[in-house]
Structure formats: C-alpha cells, structure tokens
Scaffold this active site. Structure first.
Site, PDB file in Angstrom:
ATOM      1  N   LEU B  33       0.927  -1.510  -0.596  1.00  0.00           N
ATOM      2  CA  LEU B  33       0.147   0.026   0.214  1.00  0.00           C
ATOM      3  C   LEU B  33       1.275   1.333   0.261  1.00  0.00           C
ATOM      4  CD1 LEU B  33      -2.464  -1.267   2.707  1.00  0.00           C
ATOM      5  CD2 LEU B  33      -2.728  -1.186   0.344  1.00  0.00           C
ATOM      6  N   ASP B  34       0.397   2.481  -0.931  1.00  0.00           N
ATOM      7  CA  ASP B  34       1.429   3.542  -0.798  1.00  0.00           C
ATOM      8  C   ASP B  34       0.672   4.108   0.087  1.00  0.00           C
ATOM      9  OD1 ASP B  34      -0.713   4.316  -2.584  1.00  0.00           O
ATOM     10  OD2 ASP B  34       0.443   4.186  -4.063  1.00  0.00           O
ATOM     11  N   SER B  35       0.948   5.811   0.010  1.00  0.00           N
ATOM     12  CA  SER B  35       0.453   7.118   0.764  1.00  0.00           C
ATOM     13  C   SER B  35      -1.011   6.714   0.900  1.00  0.00           C
ATOM     14  CB  SER B  35       1.624   7.900   0.070  1.00  0.00           C
ATOM     15  OG  SER B  35       1.191   8.692  -0.245  1.00  0.00           O
ATOM     16  N   ASP B  37      -3.290   4.746  -0.668  1.00  0.00           N
ATOM     17  CA  ASP B  37      -3.735   3.451  -0.256  1.00  0.00           C
ATOM     18  C   ASP B  37      -4.399   3.915   1.150  1.00  0.00           C
ATOM     19  OD1 ASP B  37      -4.394   2.263  -2.816  1.00  0.00           O
ATOM     20  OD2 ASP B  37      -2.126   1.677  -2.501  1.00  0.00           O
TER      21      ASP B  37
END
Ligand code: FMN
Lengths: 295, 74
Positions: B33-35, B37
């Site tokens: 997950l990135d920021s 997400d």
C-alpha cells in the site's frame, strides 16, 4: 507555481477576473511576506497563496499567511491536515489540491471550503488519476464545491470541467506564457513550442512524480531513476534547484521545465486578463451550443 | 469480531492480500500500500468504527492502526 507565481502574475490574474495565487513554493517566509504585501498594493481584488507541503519552510510559511491576513490558501503536494485548524481559526478559506476521493473526503471533514481535483495531465506534482476520471468521482464524494485542474487551457476544457461536476477551474501551464509571468523567455518559448508528446513524469519511484517538458534534465533523471544503483537520496538530490534553473536562468539542459500536457495547445504570449477572457468566452459559446446534442 | 479482525477484513477487501497474511506486525509497505491507499483505508476505518483518525507518520503497520482505533473507541 514554484518560482513563477509571484505578486506580478497573481495580481494580473486577479485583476483579469480570476483568483490569482502567489506560490510559496520552497521560498523562505520573508520572500512570501514581501510578495503578499506587494500584491496588496497592486490589487484590491482577492488573491490567494499556495503552500507546497514539501517545502522546507512549510511551518513558517503556514504562519505567514495568518500574520499577513491572507484570505484564501490552496495547498499542494501533500496533506495540510495539521495546519487546517489554525487557518480556519484565522478565517482563511482553504482549498486543498486532492489526488483521490479519500483525501477529498478528509479535506471536507477538516473544513476545506472547496477542493481542487487535479488530474495527472497537469504540470508539477501529479497523482495517478486523470482529470476526466477524478473530477466526477470527487464531485460525487463531497458536498463542497469542486474545482477542476489538469489539462485545462482553453474554453473546451472549462466547459468540459463544468460537465464533469466542477464549478471552477485552476489553470497553471497556460499562465506560464502570460505577459505578466516573469519566467525566463526560454521557458516561455519551450511552452510555445511544445507538442502533444513533449511532457514526461519523472520521480515515480520516489512516490511523488513531477510532470515536465522533456529535455536533457528529464532524460538523465529517468535514466538514473531506472538504474537500481541510484539511491533514493541521490535521486531526490538530482531534482533540487532544477526548477529554479529553468525559471530564472532558462537553462535548457539542466533546468526542469515543469509544464502540463496542455502546453501543446498554448500558442501565444498574452496578458493574463486576455487569457481568462478568451477561455471563458469560448466556454460560454460552447455551452450555449450544447443543444445540438439533444433530440 | 474484535478491532484487529475487522481491520484485517477491511484491508483484505481493499487489497488482494489474504486475511491470514495480515498480522499486527505487517507493514503497509509489505502489503503493497502506498500513501494514497493508506488514506483510503483510514477513511474506510473512520466510516466503519465511527472515529476520527489523525493521519501521522506513526501509522506504518497494521498494529499502529489497530492501536489508534482501540484508543479512540474507549
Ligand atoms: C510550473 C508549475 C509549477 C507548479 N507549482 C505548483 C506548486 O508549487 N503548488 C501547487 O499546488 N501546484 C503547483 N502546480 C500545479 C498548478 O497549481 C495547477 O494545478 C496545474 O498547473 C493545473 O494543470 P495545467 O498545468 O494543465 O494547467 C504547478 C504547475 C506548473 C505548471
């Protein structure tokens, strides 16, 4: 627009019927204070300040807008949550740039006056979604007004933005060639010469991509970006100062000429007021003609 | 269902990660997950648990999120 949107451009836009913005970019707080005071002398119309969340001076700059009685603040390249309370308490209207539905909803909860849904066609820091997809999604998700940004540089874009659910537009790239924009002439020329495939997004690996016009700088940046031996720190360091080199020195090789895809349809240098009038008149005419699609 | 189980279920629904792989120790980075997400997840958590979660640097793993939600629900 970092290094670019100063009191000169901001007040020309406000005088021309838009809402001009002074970009605090990475500048120190005293530069911003001076520009705000200058803008107040140059216009009685409202103008705002854009605060870039990645600025090393972000805390000080966030305070300057309160001290100087700025009434409208937009934010970019990050999450302004921690400043919202103090800005709202000072009576400031806050319009954050949002790259996703979840962030738009958060900003609404935090008291934003409106959100700016900016698609990845735009110049500068970009998200993943396009304007075409993001604006309707954000419009459905929040009940505050939505401003569309990214790829809008003529009346067609303005009219489309309204159809997508926006009630206003934010324009960056086209104003780079406004007469009142003080960037280096080489920068303006590059915008005027740009065609459809001339922009690229660099820095995806860093998690905060930036769209700019292709040149030696972007080519070398991308080479390093895809070279696994380049560290994050090295890559970050490459970008530092490159926008200033483009905007102030016009350095065609080492400068980073930030611009959106709409550079391809920016064809002449004009006063800011004329740009605004042209865009709005064209949009009005298009919207009047929409009946042609109805039975 | 306790807070952790509910959080794990929401994360599993938002990603292709099997529930079994979502532990208190799993970092969002590992889950992929990135920021953006993470903000999306946090909003789903706010809706589910009717709480207001402050986004800060300290929310890095599943356990961080569970702890924050548990403390807010008290
Ligand atoms: C040269 C340049 C610098 C920019 N700097 C900023 C900035 O500092 N902060 C910000 O929020 N947006 C910045 N932007 C984005 C603009 O505010 C605007 O959202 C965007 O340009 C709209 O898309 P367009 O480029 O297609 O007009 C910048 C854009 C350009 C072209």
């Amino acid at each position: 627009m970092a290094w670019i949107a100063d009191a000169s451009l901001a007040t020309a836009v406000s005088e021309g019927g838009g809402l001009g913005l002074i970009a605090a970019m990475n500048a120190d707080p005293e530069w911003l204070r001076t520009e705000i005071r200058l803008a107040k002398e140059l216009t009685k119309k409202p103008f705002g300040v854009n605060i870039m969340m990645k600025s090393p001076f972000v805390d000080a700059v966030a305070q300057v807008v309160v001290e100087e009685g700025v009434q409208i603040v937009t934010t970019g390249a990050g999450n302004p949550e921690r400043f919202m309370q103090s800005w709202l308490a000072a009576g400031i209207k806050v319009l954050p740039v949002v790259p996703s539905v979840a962030i738009a909803r958060r900003m609404e909860n935090y008291g934003a006056a409106a959100v700016i849904a900016e698609g990845c066609e735009s110049g500068g820091h970009i998200g993943e979604l396009t304007t075409m997809a993001l604006v309707p999604l954000v419009s459905d998700a929040v009940s505050i007004p939505v401003v569309a940004a990214g790829g809008i540089a003529d009346g067609r874009g303005v009219a489309a933005a309204f159809m997508l659910g926006a009630v206003g537009v934010q324009v960056g790239t086209r104003f780079l060639v406004a007469n009142e924009c003080t960037v280096h002439p080489n920068y303006k020329q590059k915008i005027l010469n740009a065609k459809d495939i001339d922009t690229v997004a660099t820095g995806k690996r860093l998690g905060h991509p930036v769209r700019a016009l292709k040149n030696k700088f972007t080519e070398e940046f991308l080479k390093k970006e895809y070279d696994p031996n380049t560290s994050f720190e090295e890559l970050e360091a490459l970008g530092v100062g490159a926008l200033r080199l483009a905007a102030k020195e016009g350095d065609l090789e080492q400068g980073c000429f930030i611009a959106g895809q709409s550079a391809a349809f920016v064809k002449k240098e004009q006063p800011a007021a004329q740009i605004i009038r042209e865009m709005i008149t064209e949009a009005e005419n298009l919207l009047r003609g929409t009946n042609q699609w109805l039975k | 269902m306790n807070v952790f189980e509910k959080v794990a279920e929401i994360i599993a629904n938002h990603t292709d990660t099997p529930v079994a792989d979502i532990t208190m120790e799993a970092s969002f980075e590992e889950i992929g997950l990135d920021s953006l997400d993470i903000v999306d997840l946090v909003m789903a958590m706010e809706d589910t648990f009717s709480v207001k979660i402050e986004l800060s640097q300290s929310i890095k793993k599943v356990g961080d999120l569970v702890t924050v939600i548990e403390s807010l629900k008290q």
